[in-house]
Design a protein around this motif. Structure first.
Motif, mmCIF file in Angstrom:
data_model
loop_
_atom_site.group_PDB
_atom_site.id
_atom_site.type_symbol
_atom_site.label_atom_id
_atom_site.label_comp_id
_atom_site.label_asym_id
_atom_site.label_seq_id
_atom_site.Cartn_x
_atom_site.Cartn_y
_atom_site.Cartn_z
ATOM 1 N N THR A 167 1.635 1.627 -1.298
ATOM 2 C CA THR A 167 0.601 2.415 -1.388
ATOM 3 C C THR A 167 1.253 3.685 -1.011
ATOM 4 O O THR A 167 2.085 3.967 -0.372
ATOM 5 C CB THR A 167 -0.684 2.149 -0.279
ATOM 6 O OG1 THR A 167 0.056 2.286 1.012
ATOM 7 C CG2 THR A 167 -1.173 0.783 -0.709
ATOM 8 N N THR A 200 -3.050 7.305 0.683
ATOM 9 C CA THR A 200 -3.952 8.013 0.545
ATOM 10 C C THR A 200 -5.271 7.272 0.312
ATOM 11 O O THR A 200 -6.477 7.715 0.071
ATOM 12 C CB THR A 200 -3.907 9.138 -0.552
ATOM 13 O OG1 THR A 200 -3.554 8.291 -1.773
ATOM 14 C CG2 THR A 200 -2.904 9.874 -0.391
ATOM 15 N N GLY A 201 -5.041 6.012 0.230
ATOM 16 C CA GLY A 201 -6.098 5.124 -0.055
ATOM 17 C C GLY A 201 -6.424 4.545 -1.482
ATOM 18 O O GLY A 201 -7.221 4.054 -1.886
#
Length: 161
Positions: A10, A13-14
């Motif tokens: 990832t 940042t979500g």
């Protein structure tokens, strides 16, 4: 599991994780840091029960048995995936340096978990700007990968792979 070089990544940042396959053939392994810098929970327990002498005794046992307890297993696992392991924390000069330091410069169990153990590494991480990582408490691989939870629920981790 890291030896296989497959996982999810990832950007922090979500966003949704993206699968990746690492092409690296050499892995840098952290073996030896916990043993030499009092990173295991049993080190804290020994210190609380028996003070500095108990802690030193436990750390010496860990170093004495690392070759037959961990190194062979980890090297075989990594080699099985076609990769080579490097163990910078077991470098002769690094080990000699750590042995030259008094134990109270490596650990301060008056501090909470995630602060008092492996102080030298935490200070290095902070100086490199890794401030979020500096206060993370150690989590063993079987807990970090959730294998222990699967085993506790009577589901074999092997069934998942």
């Amino acid at each position: 599991f890291a030896a296989g070089g497959r996982g999810l990544m990832t950007d922090g940042t979500g966003s949704e994780p993206v699968s990746y396959v690492a092409s690296a053939k050499v892995l840098i392994v952290g073996m030896g840091a916990d043993e030499q810098l009092a990173g295991y929970a049993r080190h804290r327990t020994q210190f609380e029960r028996n003070g500095w002498p108990g802690l030193l005794s436990e750390m010496q046992k860990d170093i004495g048995r690392i070759s037959y307890r961990n190194l062979g297993r980890d090297d075989r696992c990594i080699s099985d995936h076609g990769r080579e392991a490097r163990f910078p924390f077991l470098d002769e000069e690094f080990v000699s340096f750590l042995c030259s330091l008094p134990v109270w410069e490596k650990v301060d169990f008056r501090q909470p978990r995630g602060v008092g153990e492996k102080m030298i590494l935490r200070e290095c991480a902070a100086s490199l700007g890794l401030r979020c990582s500096v206060r993370l408490a150690k989590r063993a691989i079987q807990f970090g990968s959730r294998i222990a939870r699967m085993e506790a629920g009577k589901q074999s981790a092997a069934d998942k792979f």
